[in-house]
Design a protein around this motif. Structure first.
Motif, PDB file in Angstrom:
ATOM      1  N   ALA A   1      -6.164   4.156  -4.664  1.00 15.35           N
ATOM      2  CA  ALA A   1      -7.286   3.280  -4.458  1.00 15.35           C
ATOM      3  C   ALA A   1      -6.978   1.662  -4.120  1.00 15.35           C
ATOM      4  O   ALA A   1      -7.513   1.205  -3.620  1.00 15.35           O
ATOM      5  CB  ALA A   1      -8.293   3.560  -5.483  1.00 15.35           C
ATOM      6  N   LYS A   2      -5.970   1.346  -4.904  1.00 18.31           N
ATOM      7  CA  LYS A   2      -5.491  -0.031  -4.911  1.00 18.31           C
ATOM      8  C   LYS A   2      -4.894  -0.098  -3.712  1.00 18.31           C
ATOM      9  O   LYS A   2      -5.013  -1.359  -3.013  1.00 18.31           O
ATOM     10  CB  LYS A   2      -4.514  -0.400  -6.220  1.00 18.31           C
ATOM     11  CG  LYS A   2      -3.903  -1.827  -6.136  1.00 18.31           C
ATOM     12  CD  LYS A   2      -4.807  -2.769  -6.334  1.00 18.31           C
ATOM     13  CE  LYS A   2      -4.197  -4.061  -6.720  1.00 18.31           C
ATOM     14  NZ  LYS A   2      -5.166  -5.436  -7.084  1.00 18.31           N
TER      15      LYS A   2
ATOM     16  N   LYS B   1      -7.977  -2.784   3.181  1.00 19.03           N
ATOM     17  CA  LYS B   1      -9.051  -3.244   3.765  1.00 19.03           C
ATOM     18  C   LYS B   1      -9.287  -4.739   3.509  1.00 19.03           C
ATOM     19  O   LYS B   1      -9.773  -5.406   4.694  1.00 19.03           O
ATOM     20  CB  LYS B   1     -10.124  -2.777   2.567  1.00 19.03           C
ATOM     21  CG  LYS B   1     -10.528  -1.314   2.775  1.00 19.03           C
ATOM     22  CD  LYS B   1     -11.719  -0.755   2.025  1.00 19.03           C
ATOM     23  CE  LYS B   1     -11.930   0.620   2.061  1.00 19.03           C
ATOM     24  NZ  LYS B   1     -13.055   1.101   1.095  1.00 19.03           N
ATOM     25  N   ALA B   2      -8.676  -5.415   2.658  1.00 16.65           N
ATOM     26  CA  ALA B   2      -8.632  -6.811   2.474  1.00 16.65           C
ATOM     27  C   ALA B   2      -7.685  -7.481   3.468  1.00 16.65           C
ATOM     28  O   ALA B   2      -8.123  -8.846   4.147  1.00 16.65           O
ATOM     29  CB  ALA B   2      -8.121  -7.154   1.014  1.00 16.65           C
TER      30      ALA B   2
ATOM     31  N   ASP C   1      -1.550   4.754  -7.520  1.00 18.46           N
ATOM     32  CA  ASP C   1      -2.956   4.221  -7.378  1.00 18.46           C
ATOM     33  C   ASP C   1      -3.324   3.630  -5.964  1.00 18.46           C
ATOM     34  O   ASP C   1      -3.266   2.768  -5.377  1.00 18.46           O
ATOM     35  CB  ASP C   1      -3.032   2.607  -8.213  1.00 18.46           C
ATOM     36  CG  ASP C   1      -4.496   2.239  -8.550  1.00 18.46           C
ATOM     37  OD1 ASP C   1      -5.347   2.871  -7.821  1.00 18.46           O
ATOM     38  OD2 ASP C   1      -4.799   1.309  -9.221  1.00 18.46           O
TER      39      ASP C   1
ATOM     40  N   ALA D   1       0.806  -1.353  -0.080  1.00 19.39           N
ATOM     41  CA  ALA D   1       0.034  -0.011  -0.104  1.00 19.39           C
ATOM     42  C   ALA D   1       0.806   1.214   0.154  1.00 19.39           C
ATOM     43  O   ALA D   1       0.483   2.308  -0.691  1.00 19.39           O
ATOM     44  CB  ALA D   1      -0.834  -0.065   1.528  1.00 19.39           C
TER      45      ALA D   1
ATOM     46  N   ALA E   1      -5.792   1.276  -0.956  1.00 17.92           N
ATOM     47  CA  ALA E   1      -6.602   1.269   0.061  1.00 17.92           C
ATOM     48  C   ALA E   1      -7.532  -0.192   0.006  1.00 17.92           C
ATOM     49  O   ALA E   1      -7.746  -0.827   1.060  1.00 17.92           O
ATOM     50  CB  ALA E   1      -7.655   2.302  -0.139  1.00 17.92           C
ATOM     51  N   GLU E   2      -7.543  -0.524  -0.854  1.00 24.61           N
ATOM     52  CA  GLU E   2      -8.274  -2.239  -1.338  1.00 24.61           C
ATOM     53  C   GLU E   2      -7.266  -3.209  -0.663  1.00 24.61           C
ATOM     54  O   GLU E   2      -7.902  -4.010   0.007  1.00 24.61           O
ATOM     55  CB  GLU E   2      -8.426  -2.237  -2.856  1.00 24.61           C
ATOM     56  CG  GLU E   2      -9.049  -3.651  -3.087  1.00 24.61           C
ATOM     57  CD  GLU E   2      -8.868  -3.841  -4.870  1.00 24.61           C
ATOM     58  OE1 GLU E   2      -8.726  -5.158  -5.245  1.00 24.61           O
ATOM     59  OE2 GLU E   2      -9.102  -2.845  -5.450  1.00 24.61           O
ATOM     60  N   ILE E   3      -6.128  -2.943  -0.792  1.00 27.58           N
ATOM     61  CA  ILE E   3      -5.299  -3.864  -0.084  1.00 27.58           C
ATOM     62  C   ILE E   3      -5.294  -4.034   1.309  1.00 27.58           C
ATOM     63  O   ILE E   3      -5.334  -5.125   2.037  1.00 27.58           O
ATOM     64  CB  ILE E   3      -3.738  -3.846  -0.624  1.00 27.58           C
ATOM     65  CG1 ILE E   3      -3.564  -4.187  -2.204  1.00 27.58           C
ATOM     66  CG2 ILE E   3      -2.892  -4.733   0.186  1.00 27.58           C
ATOM     67  CD1 ILE E   3      -2.371  -3.794  -2.822  1.00 27.58           C
TER      68      ILE E   3
ATOM     69  N   TRP F   1      -5.579   4.988   9.015  1.00 31.93           N
ATOM     70  CA  TRP F   1      -6.094   3.382   8.956  1.00 31.93           C
ATOM     71  C   TRP F   1      -5.642   3.149  10.369  1.00 31.93           C
ATOM     72  O   TRP F   1      -4.777   3.365  10.971  1.00 31.93           O
ATOM     73  CB  TRP F   1      -5.190   2.791   7.849  1.00 31.93           C
ATOM     74  CG  TRP F   1      -5.423   2.901   6.470  1.00 31.93           C
ATOM     75  CD1 TRP F   1      -4.956   3.923   5.748  1.00 31.93           C
ATOM     76  CD2 TRP F   1      -6.794   2.486   5.893  1.00 31.93           C
ATOM     77  NE1 TRP F   1      -5.629   3.841   4.391  1.00 31.93           N
ATOM     78  CE2 TRP F   1      -6.667   3.149   4.475  1.00 31.93           C
ATOM     79  CE3 TRP F   1      -7.666   1.422   6.388  1.00 31.93           C
ATOM     80  CZ2 TRP F   1      -7.621   2.608   3.442  1.00 31.93           C
ATOM     81  CZ3 TRP F   1      -8.479   1.078   5.429  1.00 31.93           C
ATOM     82  CH2 TRP F   1      -8.587   1.665   3.791  1.00 31.93           C
TER      83      TRP F   1
END
Length: 523
Positions: free
Chosen positions: A344-345, A351-352, A342, A298, A347-349, A362
């Motif tokens: 957004a990418k 969250k997962a 990226d 991230a 953030a996605e990582i 975070w």
């Protein structure tokens, strides 16, 4: 016949041009260079400073001359052979070379230098790593020497071209002992005159120099009579010095002035590519929260490297996206698009991976995602890079802070897992440079990351002699490094050098070490 006549005319032009140029050269010229960094020592063996390298390459010679495109060519060694098992390198040496103190250069001198580097009392730095397992030298004739390796070591020849394994006068080594760094004695195109710590280094033309490496394109002593490297760490002072005509060259030109002064057409812009791993940031895989792969990934996704370079260097450097720089042996273009900007990418990582964000930052298990970016305070660029990185990370919800540290504290923090990431450079001429950062027992393993397969690959790369196989080995190794996000490339490492129009022929050896032996000043 017309083609033949054209060739004759072209040949005549080539013959007359050097004569005309020679008439315009001021061989009494004494120049001043504004040098951007302080020096730790002028002893090639014990320095750990990249910016000492260009000073060494002008006072010393090496067995090998490495061209800017990394071709291994003769210098003090005229030829060499490698034994079938890859463990013995036999060098034939020049027979017409003398050190600046008048003592002769021969095989015994090479043996003495290898012994000096490998002596534990010397406390050698980069020079010892450049030799790898090749730590024994034996004179088998007056001008023949063997360097013996405990195991095959493919990078040796190229690394013998780095100024940190310059050949020093054995008499000087004995005479000056621990003070050798204040009394450099080599065989190079310029001789040492004086050194005032934190102020200046003065070198003068070696009038006896008749053994310049053929690859430099220059014969005989240098055309410049004397060079004063004034140590001017303040970028603004260096700029003022240059613009007022007090210096003929400015090293480490700040990006904004590189752009603006370059547009005037009044000066020569000489971008000197410094080979190796570029400007990058190791990411500590041993310390929370960067011991989490998702956090490391991230971080890289969340930092706009182009924006960082714009903020810190006015966009003067190309962005770097791989562990080895373009043009390096082993560079892998397939890795260049692994981590685009990226957030957004990123953030996605996170969250997962179980991170949540209810406020600005975070959190996970009740702990905020906090990061410490260390920056060596003696540098002008690294704190700016750290601050720019901090801005992007905080924008992405990571509570990043910048900790400027003096050199000893910076080294200690990085080595002792007291940072999350830190911007820096590492100069090398072979991908074996990666071993310093990713083998478990290495001081510079500041990512504190170990991987059995990566270790196996780096050791294989050292021992392999087949170049195609070495490329495949290092490509796989770099893929692991990027997959595990233990290193974030930032930008290509380029010394933005600016000179007056009168200074011509400034070049560099492989690795990016500015060389004045073939340069001149016009009248």
């Amino acid at each position: 016949m017309k083609r033949f006549a054209s060739m004759l005319l072209a040949g005549a032009a080539l013959l007359t041009a050097p004569a005309a140029m020679a008439a315009d050269i001021d061989r009494d010229a004494k120049i001043v260079v504004g040098w951007g960094e302080l020096l730790d020592t002028l002893n090639p063996v014990t320095t750990g400073n990249r910016d000492v390298g260009p000073l060494l390459v002008n006072m010393f010679d090496t067995l090998i001359w490495l061209t800017p495109d990394f071709k291994v060519t003769p210098d003090l060694a005229t030829s060499w052979t490698i034994s079938p098992d890859g463990k013995t390198y036999t060098f034939q040496l020049r027979q017409d070379v003398t050190f600046h103190d008048g003592t002769p250069f021969d095989a015994d001198a090479v043996v003495a230098n290898i012994a000096y580097i490998t002596d534990k009392n010397t406390q050698a730095k980069g020079s010892l790593q450049l030799l790898g397992p090749c730590t024994q030298a034996v004179a088998t004739g007056k001008y023949t020497v063997e360097i013996k390796c405990a195991q095959p070591y493919g990078p040796l020849l190229a690394q013998l071209g780095e100024p940190y394994v310059s050949i020093q006068s054995p008499a000087a080594i004995k005479k000056y002992g621990a003070d050798l760094g204040l009394h450099p004695v080599g065989t190079g195109p310029f001789e040492f005159v004086s050194y005032t710590p934190s102020q200046s280094l003065v070198i003068k033309r070696n009038e006896n120099y008749q053994w310049a490496p053929e690859a430099t394109g220059h014969k005989g002593p240098p055309d410049i009579a004397e060079i004063t490297f004034q140590l001017v760490t303040s970028p603004q002072a260096r700029i003022n010095q240059f613009q007022s005509g007090q210096s003929e060259m400015m090293q480490e030109t700040p990006g904004i002035f590189w752009n603006t002064l370059g547009k005037t057409g009044r000066y020569n812009q000489v971008p000197v590519p410094i080979s190796g791993m570029g400007i990058f940031a190791p990411i500590d895989a041993a310390k929370w929260p960067t011991d989490d792969l998702a956090v490391r990934q991230a971080i890289i996704y969340s930092i706009d490297r182009k924006g960082v370079v714009q903020l810190a260097d006015a966009g003067a450097h190309p962005v770097s996206t791989t562990p080895m720089e373009k043009g390096m042996f082993g560079y892998d273009a397939s890795l260049a698009d692994m981590y685009p900007y990226d957030p957004a990418k990123g953030a996605e990582i996170l969250k997962a991976d179980g991170w949540t964000k209810s406020g600005e930052f975070w959190e996970k298990d009740g702990k905020r995602l906090t990061l410490t970016i260390t920056a060596i305070s003696t540098s002008t660029e690294y704190p700016l890079l750290a601050q720019a990185m901090q801005g992007y990370l905080r924008k992405a919800g990571m509570d990043a802070s910048v900790e400027p540290l003096a050199t000893p504290a910076w080294l200690a923090a990085n080595a002792n897992a007291q940072m999350s990431l830190t911007p820096l450079q590492f100069v090398c001429v072979d991908p074996d440079g990666l071993h310093s950062w990713f083998l478990p027992d290495q001081y510079f393993n500041w990512s504190h990351y170990t991987n059995p397969r990566l270790t196996e690959l780096l050791l294989q790369g050292q021992a392999e002699s087949d170049q195609a196989k070495r490329v495949a080995i290092y490509n796989e190794a770099q893929k692991i490094i990027m997959d595990q996000a233990v290193l974030m490339p930032i930008h290509e490492n380029i010394d933005l050098v600016m000179t007056t129009k009168r200074l011509q022929g400034l070049s560099w050896s492989g690795g990016g070490f500015e060389y004045f032996g073939a340069a001149s000043i016009t009248k």
